[in-house]
Every structure is written in structure tokens, then in C-alpha cells.
Enzyme design. Structure first.
Site, PDB file in Angstrom:
ATOM      1  N   GLU A 268      34.298  75.117  14.680  1.00 22.52           N
ATOM      2  CA  GLU A 268      35.071  75.172  13.427  1.00 22.52           C
ATOM      3  C   GLU A 268      35.118  73.807  12.753  1.00 22.52           C
ATOM      4  O   GLU A 268      35.160  73.716  11.520  1.00 22.52           O
ATOM      5  CB  GLU A 268      36.476  75.708  13.680  1.00 22.52           C
ATOM      6  N   HIS A 271      32.199  73.464  10.405  1.00 24.41           N
ATOM      7  CA  HIS A 271      32.485  74.136   9.114  1.00 24.41           C
ATOM      8  C   HIS A 271      33.399  73.263   8.252  1.00 24.41           C
ATOM      9  O   HIS A 271      33.173  73.080   7.052  1.00 24.41           O
ATOM     10  CB  HIS A 271      33.200  75.473   9.363  1.00 24.41           C
TER      11      HIS A 271
END
Lengths: 508, 508
Positions: A268, A271
Site C-alpha cells: 500500500e 500506491h
């Protein structure tokens, strides 16, 4: 030709609408974040009302006459900057796509996907394919109708693929998956026959509080800016960017599976850094955020796999884990941890798959979707087709639909053509790693040394320069070509997997 | 006269606008919640852009021609339900108030309060009244200009008071504070001369994790519905309601002051239950939420003081604390805890004041505001006036402005006429408690027994029936009169304080 005054006033109108859309997007993202991380059960109906209204206004601004008039002036205007031209191009495409779906079809779509998601939830809980089956046929039919509206006359699955990753189609993915089929399938079978790797060194219970501290450390050490980040725990990890100064990461922590949390936050974080690395000049415009699903996934997979699961970074990962779990990690070596992080084994569930077998899960879904869209199979035939492909590619038997064709939420939400971007992202990541390694070596800071140092600044600088800063102003294929000096080539990915797993499993 | 068709269509238009405003309010509240509990520092500029835009749309719907046309039809329409009539009345008033301020004045106000807040922050940090002083004079002047617009010809401070609590004015508060001055000031002085109460039984460090569990327990045991609640930690506690099914509480925890956290959550829980107790039929309309600042504060103070600081509830509070801090609370008796919770001592800072001295802090601010509005003092004279009144009412010397007239944020944000509602809320609470005790006794479940049992359902039922359910559909004075069978009477409050603190301090 428009006058300078008309152009200036159209630019003002464009930027005004962009800012209003930004505010609504900010609201939708904030409400969505609270929904996933904080909201109590009874909040659901009110949130539904609010989201529907805000979403309608968000789309209304995109399809409304004000934006149309501004874009009509700007499309042929002289003297626009590079950024303004990109803004006009992307806004025009967003508008065309949104406008292609008539309200009546949008309403049917919304109703069907809502009902299908509820049916899927129940079908999965009860392991009853029949409960979801009729919805899947209807979803495919309606998805094809949508695709016909967006690009009349073109093959609907080509349109679906292009919607999820601009510039791709069946021919593109067929070639990609053919290469995976030829190299990764035999590699997976060879790994299965080889002596297995142990993950015993990270078994046991790792307490929640320590894992939370570890999560924060990993996010910040991979490079997420603490002054831009909101971090929370959730069941299904995700990340979101509001602008280049404001990103969200929701990650999970399992006391009995410390590595799951470790790779969730590294993933994550990739991202989030992409969103945060977009040129700040794009804030409040349609150029903010990542350019595509595939490129976004390449950034998360890069930090998860090329960094987090690399041999060179293993001592750094071990040190981070040992800070919070000194007793449990005391007798673990970096090499043992490296091996534990890369244990490969065919499994049934995509989200639990390792780096090597993961793309085969995606290939199954791609082929099933293609067959559904081509009418070669209906929903009734999906479980058998699914089982056959898992047997063929992964060498395992699917015992039930819960761990088979019912495992993912995507189809119930009408997300066809989305799965392939997951595998494509990993392939982009391998190609970026290859080009980056060459550039870093030429600059006298080899990739291996950067990973071993734990200071990833040169890695981030390369990604920011070649990928992040461009936001949506460059198409995925252009990003890859400009960054790597060659078009997309899946060979980097298959060679990376072959080299890595042949060495790990001592394959001939 | 409008036709039935016109009325039906106007009702549709009204409800449509109400729903759109609800969605924007939902967004503003969610973004505001994240700002206070989660946002990283760099998110500030983007959030400012988003909030300004959403707020503008929210107000635009209120002042726009669509709502005006609908209300024009509905104001004289026959056959409306009680709820529809209330909706038309409240929406019309909101619209009139919002429309009274011309955009140019609103912009000046926004600019000045922004600058003044920044100046106040710096002035407080550096203990320099002079840095804030010029802003205060300008704030008073502009606030008076606003009041003139809202109700031309009426005394500006009367308008400011009425804006914060509809139906009040200087005459109302003068009578209220006169009663406090006559009874509470001598009571405070008597308490000061009496032997002091010890709070030693709750001194020491109470760990954060245990206090967090205690906070949750207290919120749920006082009656906040866990299925409606979002709970988080913050520096400045507050609560917010989105609709009757969705409320937020942000509370604080200090390891070295366990009681601060205890009463913070009991207080905010009262606010949250009020919001959650409004008739669900009012959701998505202007009738949702509390009717006024004063009535809202009455609910928080009721649960903080009439429940949480009562003798009857002390054993329950002790049990809750002992669950999470068994060692620290082992030798504490309920009576010791009761006394520790009610230790009274004149102090400099309003937010740290005890139940007895609190209204005197408010009285000082009311009198200073009145003098400022009347031109009897300018900002330059405020510190001296402030010090004089603290000496007179609380018997203490103000050593610096940081702990004097610079302590509160309110004036820098232009919130004049707001402070008095804090004291009024406590007085409403005492009157509600008096009426409730009579009703509960008549029903055979005396207030004392309900508190002692720890099951507050009868208390909540009374408040829901008499206060909560009405939302904004009843004015504050009507709420009090209907609930208590008599108009507002501050005597209940002064008698409550006199009885309670005379007993605690063994006075006369």
C-alpha cells in the site's frame, strides 16, 4: 478559431469545474475512508444517501454543458501549455466515457451490481454458486451493453480491457499471458517438485501493538511522508490519494501472520507514494493521481516484491522486525527470513498467493472472463472451467466454489477486465526494476547496494522522475516506453521470476 | 392561494434541496472529523480548498431562488403536517439569517476571523495581549455590523445572544446571571474558607490503553449506541451528529488525570445521545440535530454532572474504573471517589473549572462582551476588567493574559454571545433534573435508584420524550416549558448547586 479572450475564459471555466470536482472527490474519498475504517453499522443508509447525491454532482459537472463548452474552445486552441493540453485531453476522454452511458443504463447497472453484490455475499457465505449464477449472466450481458455504448462496433471485452488500462486489448493480453503460460506454469511445477522452503522462523504470535509500530516504521522507511499520511487498520487493505500532499493507507494486521501485515503495508505504501509523487501542479485537476490500474499496481508490487522480498533488503527487514520483536527474531538470519518471504506453493485463494503463483490466478480469471464475453461459456459452466484451469496451471483441485469462482468480489460489482491489470502491474514492475538497475549502476549506486543500505532515496527518485510525477498526463504505454527506453516487454517479468525462483529452489 | 399540485411540487422541491444539503453537510462533517482526529499537517491547504467549495454550495442551496420559491408556496399552504410546518418555519429562518449577510460582508468577516485566529494563536503562545488587541476591536465592530444586518434597529448584543440561543436577550441573561451572582459567588467564597476535599484517591498515572477501554465502557454504559458511534481521541474534545443513526465523539485521555477523560466522554456522550435521539423522520431535513447551543449543553452537562458527578452513581463509576485499574482503585471507596469528582477550587482557566465555579467564568465573559458591545470598554481595557471580575467573583489574581483574556479561541473566531449558552445549559440541566425526578418518583422509579442501579434507561427515556425527539422542531423555551411544566427558572440551578456543595463542604 477562438480569440485569446475566449481561450482565457474557457481555461478559467475548466479550472473552476476541476476545482469543484476536486472538492466533491475530496468528500467522496473522505466518506469512503471513514466507511472502511470507522463507520458504525447503522451509518450505512445515510451514507448511501450522501454518496449517491455527491457522486451525482461529481458526474454532472463532468457531463454538463459548462465543461463541454470550455473543452470545445480549448481543443483547437493555440498557445496552451503542455499541462493544459494534457488536461484538455484527459478531461475530454473522461467526459466522453461518462457521457456514453445513458442515465437509464447507468441506473440499471447500479441496481444490478447492488443486487449482485448482495447475492454474491450470501452465495459465498453459503458456498452456493447457484445463488450467484443468474446474476453473473446478467452482469456479463449488461457489461457488454455498456461496452457497446462506449465504443460501438468494437469487441466488448477489448473495450472492457481498454477501460481498465488504456491502450490494452485481447491481443495485448493474449501475448502477455502466452508468455506467462510458457514460462511460469512449468516453473511452478518445477518448484512444487523441489525440496520445500521453511517459513518456521516467522511462525507464532506477533502481538498487535508491536505489529502496529512495525507497520508505521516500514511505511516511513520505504519512504511514505509522515506529514502526508493517514494510516489505519482495516480488513481489506487499500490506499487512496486525495492530492500530492494527502494520502491514506488502510492495512491489516494478523497476530498469527506477521508477514501478511509486513507486505500489506509495503504494498500500500507503493500506491501511496505514487499518489504523493504526482506533480503538485496537477493538484485540483483531472491529471492528479495515477495514470492506470496497471501502473498503480506496478508501484505497489515494486515495493512489496522488488524491494520487500529481495535478498538485498532482507537484513533491513529483519532489523525492522527485530526492533519490535527482539525475542522472536533473535535467532533468525536474514537469509532464513528472505526464504520465508518467498516460499512458493500453489494455493486456491488469489489474495493469499505468493509472488510466483500469483499471475496464474490472474490468468485463470482472464481466460474465464474472455470465455464469458465470447459466449463460449455461461455462468453455469464457470465452476467446471475454473477447476479445470486451476488443475492445469496450478496443479491443484478446487474443493468448493467459496475457494473457487466465488472468492472475489469483482464480478459481482461488474468489474470485468480489471483482474489482468494485477498481473500486468507486476510485469511493469519487473521492467521498471530492470531499467532502474541499469540507470543506478551507471550512476555508481547499484540497485543491490541501495536496497542493502536501506536508504531507498535513489529508488524513489527514479520512480518519481519516470513514473510518479506524470500523474495522468502520460498514458501507461508512454510511461513504460519513456522510463525503460523500449516498449512493454513481458520477458523482463518472466526472466525475473525464473532467475529468482530457480535460485531459491536450486532448480537445474 | 396555491393549488394542491403547487404545494405538492413545492414540498418535493423543499425535500430535494434538504437532501442535497444533507449530503453536503455529511461531507463537511466527515472532512471536519478527519481534520480533528487524523489529518496529517500537509493536508491543510487541500482541505481548505475543498471545505470552502463545499461550504459555498451548502449555503448557495439555502439562499438560492429554488428554495425561496418553494418556501413562498409553503408558508401559506393549508394541509401541511406538523413536521412540514416546522420544516418550513426553520428553513425560512435559516434562509433569512444566511441571506441577511451580503457576500461582501461575509467575505470581510471570513478574512478578519481568519487573521484574528492566527493573531490570537500567536498572542496566546507569547502571552502578548497587544498582538490580539487591535483585532478584538475590529471583530466587535464587524460583529455589530452583522447583527445590524440580521435584525436592523435592535441592540446588537441582543441580536448576538438571540443568534446563539433563539429567544434570549440581555434582559434574559441579566436576570439569570444576577441570580448566579447573588447565590454562587458567596457559595464559592464559603467553599474556599471550608476544609478542603482531597482528590488523592485518583492521583497517579492511569495508562492510556486502560483509559481507552474505560472511555468506551462509559460511553456505552451511559447509553450511546455502539452501532451508531465513531469514537476517537483528540486534543480538544467535541461531538457531532450526522443523523439520528450516526454520531461522532472525540474525547481526550491524559495519563496523569484519569477524571478528565472520564468526564470528557460522559459529557460528549450526552451531546451524542441528543443527536441520536432526534426523531428519525427528521433525518435529511433541517429539523435534524439539536435545537440550540444551550439545550445541547444541557444534555452534555446532565450526563457529566447530574449523572457522572452524583453521589448515587459514584459506586457505578468506581466499578467501571476498577475494572480497568483494579490495583489503583482497590482501596478507594465510592464516597472518596464522589468527593474527588466534586472538589471545588477557584481557578484561572475555564476548561479546567469544576462544576461550582464554572458558571462564574462564564459570567465574567458575558459581562466583558456586553461592555465591549456597549462601547463601555475597548480591547485595551479588557485585561484589567477581566482581572477585576476574577478577583471579585472567584477571589483570584490573574497573573497573565495567557491564563486570562487570551485563554479562549471564541472571540478570535467572532463567536460573541456564545459563552452564555454554556452556563445556561447547566441551568437547563438542573431544571430538567428537577422535573425528571418528580416524574420518575411518580412512576415508582426514583432518580436516585435509577442512578444507583447504573441502568439509565428511564433517564434516557425521559430525555428522549421531552428533549431529544423534537430536534429543531421546538424552540428552546418551548422545550423547557413542555418538559418541566413551567418556564425557565434559574432557581433550580442555584438551589442544586447550593444543596450539593453545602453538603459536600459541610457549610452552615
Amino acid at each position: 478559431m477562438s480569440t485569446d479572450l475566449q481561450v482565457a475564459s474557457a481555461l478559467d471555466a475548466l479550472n473552476d469545474i476541476e476545482k469543484r470536482r476536486y472538492a466533491l472527490y475530496y468528500a467522496l474519498a473522505s466518506i469512503g475512508w471513514l466507511a472502511e475504517t470507522a463507520d458504525p453499522p447503522k451509518a450505512t443508509p445515510g451514507r448511501g444517501e450522501a454518496l449517491a447525491e455527491l457522486d451525482a454532482r461529481y458526474n454532472e459537472l463532468l457531463t454538463g454543458p459548462e465543461l463541454g463548452a470550455a473543452l470545445d474552445v480549448l481543443r483547437d486552441a493555440d498557445g496552451l501549455t503542455w499541462q493544459q493540453r494534457a488536461q484538455v485531453r484527459v478531461a475530454s476522454r473522461d467526459r466522453a466515457e461518462q457521457s456514453a452511458i445513458p442515465p437509464e443504463l447507468a441506473a440499471r447497472w447500479c441496481k444490478l451490481t447492488n443486487e449482485a453484490t448482495a447475492a454474491w455475499l450470501e452465495a459465498k457465505a453459503n458456498n452456493r454458486w447457484e445463488a450467484f449464477e443468474p446474476y453473473l449472466d446478467r452482469l456479463v450481458a449488461l457489461a457488454k451493453e455498456r461496452c457497446e455504448r462506449i465504443d460501438p462496433g468494437r469487441d466488448p471485452y477489448d473495450v472492457a480491457l481498454d477501460q481498465n488500462e488504456h491502450g490494452t486489448d485481447r491481443a495485448f493480453y493474449d501475448a502477455f499471458f502466452a508468455e506467462l503460460r510458457e514460462t511460469v506454469v512449468p516453473l511452478v511445477h518445477a518448484v512444487e517438485r523441489a525440496p520445500q522452503i521453511s517459513a518456521d522462523c516467522v511462525r507464532g504470535t506477533f502481538d498487535r501493538a508491536g505489529q502496529w509500530e512495525l507497520t508505521r516504521d516500514l511505511a516511513f522507511s520505504e519512504g511514505v511522508d509522515p506529514e502526508k499520511l493517514v494510516l489505519a487498520e482495516t480488513e481489506h487493505p487499500f490506499s487512496e490519494g486525495i492530492d500530492s500532499d494527502h494520502v491514506f493507507i488502510a492495512t491489516h494486521i494478523y497476530p498469527d501472520d506477521v508477514l501478511s501485515g509486513v507486505f500489506s503495508v509495503l504494498h500500500e505504501g507503493g500506491h501511496a507514494m505514487y499518489e504523493a509523487g504526482v506533480d503538485p501542479a496537477f493538484n485540483y485537476t483531472c491529471l492528479r493521481g495515477g495514470t492506470s490500474m496497471g501502473v498503480h499496481e506496478s508501484q505497489s508490487r515494486f515495493f512489496e516484491n522488488m524491494v520487500g522480498r529481495s535478498r538485498a533488503y532482507a537484513p533491513r527487514l529483519l532489523a525492522a522486525m527485530a526492533t519490535h520483536f527482539p525475542d522472536q527474531m533473535r535467532d533468525v538470519t536474514a537469509h532464513e527470513l528472505y526464504k520465508a518471504c518467498n516460499r512458493s506453493q500453489p494455493s486456491l485463494v488469489r489474495t493469499e498467493a505468493d509472488e510466483l503463483t500469483y499471475p496464474l490466478h490472474i490468468m485463470v480469471r482472464y481466460e474465464v472472463e474472455q470465455a464469458l464475453f465470447a459466449g463460449e461459456v455461461t455462468a453455469a459452466g464457470v465452476p467446471a472451467l475454473w477447476a479445470e484451469k486451476y488443475r492445469q496451471y496450478l496443479g491443484i483441485e478446487v474443493p468448493d466454489d467459496r475457494r473457487g469462482a466465488l472468492q472475489d468480489v469483482h464480478w459481482s460489482q461488474g468489474m470485468f477486465g480489471y483482474f489482468p491489470t494485477y498481473a500486468l502491474g507486476s510485469a511493469y514492475a519487473a521492467q521498471f526494476a530492470h531499467a532502474m538497475a541499469q540507470d543506478l549502476a551507471a550512476a555508481g549506486t547499484p540497485f543491490h547496494d541501495v536496497l542493502a543500505s536501506g536508504d531507498l532515496a535513489p529508488v524513489r527518485a527514479w520512480l518519481e522522475r519516470n513514473v510518479w510525477q506524470w500523474g495522468r498526463a502520460k498514458e501507461p504505454a508512454q510511461i513504460v516506453a519513456d522510463a525503460c527506453g523500449e516498449p512493454f516487454d513481458p520477458g523482463h517479468y518472466t526472466r525475473y521470476l525464473t532467475d529468482k525462483f530457480s535460485a531459491l529452489y536450486h532448480l537445474g
